[in-house]
Design an enzyme around this catalytic site. Structure first.
Site, mmCIF file in Angstrom:
data_model
loop_
_atom_site.group_PDB
_atom_site.id
_atom_site.type_symbol
_atom_site.label_atom_id
_atom_site.label_comp_id
_atom_site.label_asym_id
_atom_site.label_seq_id
_atom_site.Cartn_x
_atom_site.Cartn_y
_atom_site.Cartn_z
ATOM 1 N N GLY A 1 38.129 4.352 -18.899
ATOM 2 C CA GLY A 1 37.094 5.308 -18.577
ATOM 3 C C GLY A 1 37.280 5.843 -17.169
ATOM 4 N N CYS A 2 36.794 7.052 -16.923
ATOM 5 C CA CYS A 2 37.002 7.685 -15.620
ATOM 6 C C CYS A 2 36.239 6.978 -14.506
ATOM 7 C CB CYS A 2 36.635 9.157 -15.686
ATOM 8 S SG CYS A 2 34.989 9.514 -16.341
ATOM 9 N N ASN A 3 34.970 6.647 -14.746
ATOM 10 C CA ASN A 3 34.211 5.900 -13.739
ATOM 11 C C ASN A 3 34.854 4.551 -13.466
ATOM 12 O OD1 ASN A 3 32.016 7.790 -13.484
ATOM 13 N ND2 ASN A 3 31.220 7.064 -15.434
#
Length: 357
Positions: A152-154
């Site tokens: 995931g980006c976060n």
């Protein structure tokens, strides 16, 4: 190595799908084959991504295993819950890059708690720079694999910010606090009222507050691998009016080794852990002391900019990371993992320079 491989992209009309196509089109070892989606099937790619002029006339096909089969690489930019069934019908020799959440979590209980369905299983985790407690890197798990769970980006931003400090024993694994500023493209392209321009322009608003964000167990999973012990995390993302980018500010308590040295010089010793972890990494850059990451500097690039310091008054480390959520946070990371899996130069086809201002 000289080869040209074909890649199919599912979810091509979305933001992540468009970024995958941008990067694969520029890659010397890949050529784009089928592009697929569901509701946009039958339309041309140019009607969704006018910036992809080389592929503008390609017609989007339905997302089915039959359309995706026959490619060397299949990149799945699909909502969670949609990847597992399709991937299960693709040949074992096809490199499948899942940019959704389906195969990231190793713990079935955590998956059920945050996603509400039966656990679809876990794949090799696609964050090459993730440092482990034993000093190794996640990169080794990606060599020759044919299934990759793209992070995931976060998760990417928080992990790259703090993992070196946990692995080196600089910070405690308890009481980690992460606050993020996020562009709305990370939420996808579907129409949602909180993402309308009239809602986000001139405003900043938190979401997933109170530990309910689905990236929480994935961040905990990564940081526990780095620490060699369970971690506790408070994670709060905030939607801000920029189309893409993440700025993660992460703080953690210093261990007793470093709290005993709070004499104005502690930052130099702390910094060594990040310097050692990222000295040879082409995409993760520890900035010069006093220079702080900005999202503009990573826009469109497969890079992460990191800075660390010590808040001596609070006895806490402060680590800040900036990434482009669609490049290093998603599509760029997928291409990076594909390079590793096929034994290609890791930097091949990936932009290193951001677009600023």
């Amino acid at each position: 190595m000289c080869m040209v491989m074909t890649v199919a992209v599912a979810g091509a009309s979305g933001y992540a799908g468009g970024e995958l196509l941008r990067l694969f089109t520029a890659h010397p070892e890949f050529t784009v084959g089928a592009i697929t989606a569901n509701t946009s099937a039958g339309s041309t790619l140019g009607s969704h991504h006018p910036h992809l002029v080389q592929l503008a006339d390609k017609v989007i096909q339905p997302t089915t295993p039959e359309v995706l089969a026959g490619h060397d690489v299949v990149a799945l930019a699909l909502p969670h819950g949609a990847s597992g069934e399709i991937a299960g019908e693709l040949p074992a020799g096809t490199l499948v890059l899942d940019c959704g959440a389906d195969h990231r979590l190793a713990d079935p209980v955590a998956w059920k708690q945050f996603y509400g369905t039966e656990h679809p299983g876990s794949w090799p985790y696609g964050l090459p720079e993730l440092i482990r407690a034993d000093g190794g890197k996640q990169r080794q798990a990606l060599l020759n694999t044919r299934r990759v769970a793209v992070p995931g980006c976060n998760v990417t931003a928080v992990t790259l910010a703090l993992a070196p400090g946990l692995a080196a024993g600089v910070v405690e694994p308890e009481d980690i606090v992460a606050v993020l500023a996020n562009g709305p493209s990370g939420a996808g392209r579907s129409l949602k009222t909180p993402l309308l321009a009239s809602e986000i322009m001139g405003a900043a608003s938190p979401y997933g507050v109170g530990g309910g964000h689905r990236h929480v167990p994935e961040i905990e999973q990564n940081l526990a691998l780095a620490a060699g012990a369970p971690v506790s995390l408070s994670f709060t993302p905030t939607l801000v009016p920029m189309s893409r980018g993440i700025l993660a500010t992460v703080t953690a308590k210093l261990t007793s080794t470093f709290t005993g040295e709070l004499d104005g010089t502690a930052s130099a010793g702390v910094r060594n852990a990040w310097d050692d972890a990222y000295a040879d990494e082409p995409f993760v850059h520890l900035l010069p002391e006093g220079q702080w990451p900005t999202t503009a500097a990573t826009l469109g690039a497969n890079t992460a900019h990191v800075q660390v310091t010590v808040d001596e008054r609070a006895g806490r480390l402060v680590a800040v990371a900036a990434i482009d959520n669609l490049t290093k946070g998603t599509a760029g990371q997928a291409v990076q993992c594909a390079n590793i899996a096929f034994g290609l130069p890791e930097m091949s086809g990936l932009p290193m320079t951001g677009v600023a201002p």
